[in-house]
Structure formats: structure tokens, C-alpha cells
Design a protein around this motif. Structure first.
Motif, PDB file in Angstrom:
ATOM      1  N   TYR A 113      -1.379  -7.997   6.535  1.00 57.66           N
ATOM      2  CA  TYR A 113      -0.274  -7.720   6.062  1.00 57.66           C
ATOM      3  C   TYR A 113       0.447  -6.738   6.583  1.00 57.66           C
ATOM      4  O   TYR A 113      -0.179  -5.838   7.505  1.00 57.66           O
ATOM      5  CB  TYR A 113      -0.360  -7.237   4.270  1.00 57.66           C
ATOM      6  CG  TYR A 113      -0.873  -6.131   4.084  1.00 57.66           C
ATOM      7  CD1 TYR A 113      -2.117  -6.153   3.413  1.00 57.66           C
ATOM      8  CD2 TYR A 113      -0.383  -4.742   4.218  1.00 57.66           C
ATOM      9  CE1 TYR A 113      -2.705  -5.219   2.873  1.00 57.66           C
ATOM     10  CE2 TYR A 113      -1.138  -3.715   3.530  1.00 57.66           C
ATOM     11  CZ  TYR A 113      -2.235  -3.779   2.912  1.00 57.66           C
ATOM     12  OH  TYR A 113      -2.862  -2.662   2.680  1.00 57.66           O
TER      13      TYR A 113
ATOM     14  N   ARG B  71       0.573  -8.939  -1.423  1.00 55.34           N
ATOM     15  CA  ARG B  71       1.616  -7.774  -1.326  1.00 55.34           C
ATOM     16  C   ARG B  71       3.099  -8.558  -0.534  1.00 55.34           C
ATOM     17  O   ARG B  71       2.726  -9.537  -0.081  1.00 55.34           O
ATOM     18  CB  ARG B  71       1.171  -6.637  -0.591  1.00 55.34           C
ATOM     19  CG  ARG B  71       0.060  -5.794  -1.218  1.00 55.34           C
ATOM     20  CD  ARG B  71      -0.712  -5.419  -0.153  1.00 55.34           C
ATOM     21  NE  ARG B  71      -2.060  -5.019  -0.692  1.00 55.34           N
ATOM     22  CZ  ARG B  71      -2.215  -3.633  -1.013  1.00 55.34           C
ATOM     23  NH1 ARG B  71      -1.422  -2.772  -0.915  1.00 55.34           N
ATOM     24  NH2 ARG B  71      -3.321  -3.334  -1.760  1.00 55.34           N
TER      25      ARG B  71
ATOM     26  N   ASP C 223       4.247  -2.796   1.757  1.00 56.32           N
ATOM     27  CA  ASP C 223       3.003  -3.149   1.595  1.00 56.32           C
ATOM     28  C   ASP C 223       2.345  -2.587   0.284  1.00 56.32           C
ATOM     29  O   ASP C 223       1.179  -3.043   0.149  1.00 56.32           O
ATOM     30  CB  ASP C 223       2.232  -2.452   2.846  1.00 56.32           C
ATOM     31  CG  ASP C 223       2.492  -1.135   2.919  1.00 56.32           C
ATOM     32  OD1 ASP C 223       3.597  -0.645   3.048  1.00 56.32           O
ATOM     33  OD2 ASP C 223       1.711  -0.265   3.129  1.00 56.32           O
ATOM     34  N   ASN C 224       3.013  -1.881  -0.464  1.00 54.34           N
ATOM     35  CA  ASN C 224       2.502  -1.169  -1.738  1.00 54.34           C
ATOM     36  C   ASN C 224       3.481  -2.122  -2.999  1.00 54.34           C
ATOM     37  O   ASN C 224       3.006  -1.342  -4.343  1.00 54.34           O
ATOM     38  CB  ASN C 224       2.577   0.109  -1.856  1.00 54.34           C
ATOM     39  CG  ASN C 224       1.788   1.088  -0.753  1.00 54.34           C
ATOM     40  OD1 ASN C 224       0.829   0.399  -0.338  1.00 54.34           O
ATOM     41  ND2 ASN C 224       1.916   2.193  -0.595  1.00 54.34           N
TER      42      ASN C 224
ATOM     43  N   ASP D 206      -1.798   0.379  -5.775  1.00 51.61           N
ATOM     44  CA  ASP D 206      -2.092   1.354  -4.546  1.00 51.61           C
ATOM     45  C   ASP D 206      -1.679   2.870  -5.050  1.00 51.61           C
ATOM     46  O   ASP D 206      -0.605   3.277  -4.859  1.00 51.61           O
ATOM     47  CB  ASP D 206      -1.235   1.096  -3.225  1.00 51.61           C
ATOM     48  CG  ASP D 206      -2.068   0.186  -2.417  1.00 51.61           C
ATOM     49  OD1 ASP D 206      -3.195  -0.267  -2.923  1.00 51.61           O
ATOM     50  OD2 ASP D 206      -1.778   0.070  -1.193  1.00 51.61           O
TER      51      ASP D 206
HETATM   52 MG    MG Z   1      -1.314   0.793   0.525  1.00 46.19          MG
END
Ligand code: MG
Ligand code: AMP
Length: 540
Positions: free
Chosen positions: A102, A215, A285-286, A295
């Protein structure tokens, strides 16, 4: 030594009886390269990679509720085989290890390929109810996505992730779960505040559990690389597996899917604001496609109510991810996701409309949340908006513990005849600095309390019923930053009792738990400036 001594652990382990259905690796393209070197991975959704075995794994804690989701009896969680499997030393039958590819926007800027740099998925368990649960080890060694880092995690951050995942679940906040936290018996070097003071710390591995760990960034990376065929494949796969109720993928369904992600994300953020949770690193990405909190890094819990607070020292200057900014950031992140799926829709308007679902859901959710926190039958915009604005100002005027304030607000006397002092009395445990309670401040607070009481009287709800309504949404116990740190201090000395005590406590965050009052009290003064209690960095 006989030859059987060399056979690692048990042959007929119950962990080998788990049923795996590894759809992600079965249906999506794999990176053809299987060597574990760091690289850009093009044309694939994941790379096959094994966890790195560790020297001397030791169980710190496990969650019995998560074990139950996997149909794992508790005795198994205490076995050596469990520790070996969830430290990454032995794959159970049916596991197929992989790290996903990702990208993401970090602090507002496109960062290119990130990927599971220290997370390794073990596969998808199907439980007796037919639910899929993906198992993922965090801190189990390097992957092709590790970039310049080591793929490892330290005990402090692992305990924080483990405890907070479970605490959030019990608070009713959508979240990834955690099955276990295991010491590796090895050390990891970390420079906690990036100030040239690296230290050897105990290493650990957490096993995270979620329907999927997909994600926003899993889609973004494919669009950034103009790999629209693979983007379509991953979107179709995600709809079929994580959103089967939407029906067969098509351009209309893509929009319905995106609208649902907007709705779920809004609901998650409303919960964060309700309980005073600050994620700390809301990079794209979180952001989970399922609207789960994911995360747990330099997150924190509000102690004194402060819309500008962030626990993340890495973000101290800009405060992009401060408490009061989380709703806007989620909206911005959803905009990035819309850009990522645009090539499959090729129309701006329907995506824009779907994005409005975020704003509408958030606003509706915010109103319901406020009504709940204040104990009203329903939010009445005519009066309650003004009441809320003034409440937030009053809360920020002096250092006021958010959790205690709302909990104690349920206790104030609502008869007309009480004195100002009696009215304020239940709230006194919420204040950090008594000298801040000036006559002016008290005046403003009492004025607000009087308007609040008038408003409450309009609903004609008995005090007891109002209290119950408020206590069902205003937690008594949250994972206060200093409590997590005390549990970590002990765990680093080999004493896991407080990790387990907090895990137990936070199973019932809305209850009064006799004998556990100290965990509901405000942060002690020594914790005000202590690292880990008030300041955290991304170093984990
Ligand atoms: Mg992360
Ligand atoms: P985070 O800020 O923790 O969400 O991480 C951003 C990216 O860095 C993700 O791709 C992570 O997998 C990766 N990452 C973070 N810590 C490590 C580590 N110790 N080793 C390898 N990759 C890491």
C-alpha cells in the motif's frame, strides 16, 4: 537426543485444527519475487514473506474474547504452541504468510509505496459462525516493504496497541482487535525521541485480528501507478469479501461502496470524539476501508479537554492530527480515497455526493452523541448548539478532565433550590489546578450548569434515568496514558500483572468497579511531563 526431540513442538495442536480460507492470497495477484529484500512491488497486491523466528518467546497477555472469535479455548492460549505460533516461530496448518502493498499520504503529502513494513498476515480463519478473521503479526520481522526500518516492534508500543484495541472494542468503538502480545526474548534498538539516545528495548509481537486490514492506501498505490486493471480487481475483491451485502460490483456499486466507507468512517470519528481518543497519525495508510480504528502508534486519551491536543511529538509543530481536527482530516482522507477510485467511476458528481454522506453522518452522529453525553432525549438544535459551544469553551478555560467531567455531570443536583457551591461540588474531582477556579470561572460554570439544568428539566426525565443514559456513553475508565505507561514499566521488569489488570478493567469501561476507583481518577501530577504519559513519538 532422539530424532523426535528435533520435531518442533506438538503434532496434533489445536491450532492446526483452525480452518483457513485465504481469499486475499488466492484471488489477488502475488509478487512473483519471493526473496525478502526491500523493493518496489509492481503489479501485485502482496508479497509472500515468512515471520522471522525469535529466540525465546514468552506470553505477556491474550484476549479471551478474541480467542473466542477464533473458537480457541483458553487453555490453548496458555500453551507453548500458541506462543510459538503467534510469535511467528511456527506456522499452523493452513497459514500462508504475506505482507500487503500500500501507499499513503503522510502528514498531507503523497509518500509513495509504504506497505506492511512490519506486519505479516498469517491468513484468514473462518470460525463456526462462518465469519472471516484475518490474523496479522505486528513486529515479526522485515518484509519487502520495510524500507530502511527493521520490521520489529518494542514491548511498550505492543502493550499499548494490545490494550487499546481491546479497550476501544469494549467502549463500543469500531476497531481492529488484538489476540495476543508476546515478548520475543530479543532486544530492539530504538531512539525514542529521535534525539541521539538509542537504547536496547525488549522486542514483542502483537497478533492483530480484523475481518481485513485493507487501507485507503492499498487502493491509492494502484491508482498512483496507473494500474487500473489491478485497482478494479482489488475493489471488486474488497466489495465481494468485506461488503458482500452491496451486491455484485459495478460502477453504481462502487459509488454505494464509497458512500458506505464515508458513513462508517464518520461513525468511527464520532466515537473517537465521544470518548476523547486521539489517533495521532491519521495518514491515509492508517485508514481502514472498514471504518475500523487501525494502527495504534502515538495515540493518546484526552486528560484535560483540549481541542488542540495531540500526543504525537512528531506532529507537535503543525498539530495536523490534533483532537479537534480529526473530523476534518477524515474528510480529507476520504477525498484522497475518492481520487483513488475515480478511474473506476469517471464521474465527479456521484463521488462528491457520496462524500457528503460523511458530513451528514458526522453531523447527525455528533448531535446524537452530544444528546447522549448530556442525557437529553434528543438534540434540539434550537437550544443545544449554543449550550454545546459554551460547554466546550468552559471545558477549555481551565484544565478539566474530560472523562471525569461528563461522568460527574450525571451526578449534579437538578433541583432549583441548591446553592452554587453544591451545584459545582460533584465536578471538583475533574479539575487539575485548583488555583484556576477563580470567581469568574465559577460564575461561568454555574451559569452553564443552570442553563443545562433548565434544559434537562424540559425533558422531564427522572435523574436516575438521565444518569443511566449518560453513563452508558460517558466511560468511567479509559486507557489513561499514564496507566498504560505504568503497566509497561512493570512489564519491562517481567511483571505482566498490570497489563492483565487493565485488560480486565477495560472490559467494563462504563461500570463502577469497586476497588478500582484509582483507575478512574485524574492523571497524577508526576505524569504531567513524563515520556510515554504525555508525549509519544512514532518510534515504536
Ligand atoms: Mg501504519
Ligand atoms: P506508521 O507510521 O507506523 O503507520 O508506519 C508507516 C509505514 O512505515 C508503514 O509502511 C509501516 O509498515 C512502516 N514501518 C513502521 N515501523 C516500521 C518498522 N519498525 N520496520 C519496518 N517498517 C516499519
Amino acid at each position: 537426543m532422539t530424532s523426535s526431540d528435533l520435531i518442533p513442538t506438538i503434532m496434533n495442536s489445536q491450532l492446526d485444527q483452525l480452518t483457513f480460507d485465504n481469499r486475499f492470497v488466492r484471488e489477488l495477484p502475488a509478487d512473483p519475487e519471493t526473496f525478502n529484500n526491500r523493493r518496489q512491488v509492481i503489479g501485485a497486491c502482496y508479497s509472500r514473506v515468512l515471520p522471522t523466528p525469535v529466540a525465546k518467546p514468552q506470553l505477556v497477555a491474550y484476549s479471551r474474547e478474541v480467542a473466542a472469535l477464533l473458537d480457541l479455548p483458553e487453555e490453548i492460549c496458555k500453551s507453548d504452541d500458541f506462543v510459538q505460533v503467534f510469535a511467528g516461530n511456527r506456522p499452523a496448518k493452513g497459514m500462508e504468510a504475506y505482507a500487503t502493498c500500500y501507499g499513503g499520504h503522510q502528514f498531507g503529502y503523497w509518500a509513495g509505496q509504504l506497505g506492511d513494513g512490519r506486519a505479516i498476515n498469517l491468513g484468514e480463519v473462518i470460525n463456526k459462525q462462518g465469519e472471516h478473521w484475518t490474523l496479522q503479526l505486528k513486529g515479526a520481522g522485515p518484509t519487502p516493504y520495510s524500507r530502511t526500518a527493521d520490521g520489529l516492534a518494542v514491548l511498550r508500543s505492543s502493550v499499548r496497541e494490545f490494550l487499546c484495541s481491546e479497550a476501544m472494542h469494549h467502549l463500543g468503538v469500531p476497531t481492529t482487535r488484538a489476540l495476543s502480545v508476546i515478548l520475543t526474548g530479543e532486544t530492539v534498538i530504538r531512539d525514542m525521541f529521535y534525539d541521539g539516545n538509542p537504547k536496547a528495548e525488549p522486542g514483542a509481537v502483537v497478533c492483530r485480528v480484523a475481518p481485513s486490514f485493507t487501507r485507503f492506501g492499498n487502493f491509492q498505490i494502484l491508482t498512483a501507478r496507473k494500474d487500473i486493471a489491478l485497482l478494479k480487481k482489488l475493489v471488486d475483491f474488497t466489495i465481494r469479501t468485506d461488503f458482500p451485502h452491496l451486491g455484485e460490483p459495478s460502477p453504481d456499486i462502487y459509488i454505494a461502496w464509497y458512500a458506505e466507507i464515508c458513513r462508517r468512517t464518520a461513525e468511527m470519528i464520532v466515537h473517537w470524539q465521544r470518548v476523547g481518543f486521539v489517533h495521532g497519525v491519521m495518514n491515509t495508510d492508517n485508514m481502514s476501508i472498514l471504518g475500523l480504528t487501525i494502527d495504534y502508534g502515538p495515540y493518546g486519551w484526552l486528560e484535560n479537554f483540549d481541542l488542540n491536543w495531540t500526543p504525537n511529538t512528531t506532529d507537535a509543530a503543525e498539530r495536523r492530527y490534533r483532537f479537534g481536527n480529526q473530523p476534518q482530516i477524515a474528510f480529507w482522507n476520504l477525498g484522497q480515497l475518492a481520487n483513488a477510485i475515480y478511474p473506476l467511476v469517471e464521474q465527479v458528481e456521484p463521488l462528491q455526493e457520496a462524500l457528503n454522506v460523511y458530513a451528514e453522518t458526522f453531523e447527525q452522529g455528533r448531535q446524537t452523541m452530544i444528546a447522549g453525553k448530556l442525557g437529553f432525549n434528543a438534540f434540539d438544535p434550537a437550544t443545544d448548539e449554543e449550550l454545546t459551544v459554551e460547554l466546550l469553551s468552559v471545558l477549555e478555560l481551565v484544565e478539566t478532565d474530560m472523562t471525569i467531567f461528563y461522568r460527574q455531570l450525571a451526578m449534579i443536583p437538578t433541583q432549583d433550590s441548591v446553592s452554587d457551591e453544591a451545584l459545582m461540588l460533584p465536578l471538583m474531582p475533574a479539575y487539575y489546578v485548583p488555583e484556576q477556579l477563580t470567581a469568574d470561572y465559577k460564575n461561568r460554570l454555574v451559569n452553564w450548569l443552570k442553563s443545562y439544568i433548565k434544559r434537562v428539566q424540559r425533558d422531564a426525565l427522572p435523574d436516575k434515568a438521565r444518569r443511566e443514559r449518560m453513563n452508558a456513553v460517558n466511560p468511567n475508565y479509559v486507557l489513561r496514558n499514564y496507566l498504560a505507561q505504568l503497566a509497561i514499566d512493570k512489564a519491562e521488569q517481567g511483571d505482566f500483572s498490570m497489563v492483565n489488570e487493565l485488560l480486565e478493567l477495560l472490559r467494563h469501561p462504563y461500570d463502577e468497579q469497586p476497588g478500582k476507583e484509582e483507575f478512574a481518577a485524574k492523571r497524577p501530577d508526576w505524569a504531567r511531563q513524563r515520556p510515554g504519559c504525555s508525549m509519544l513519538s512514532c518510534s515504536s
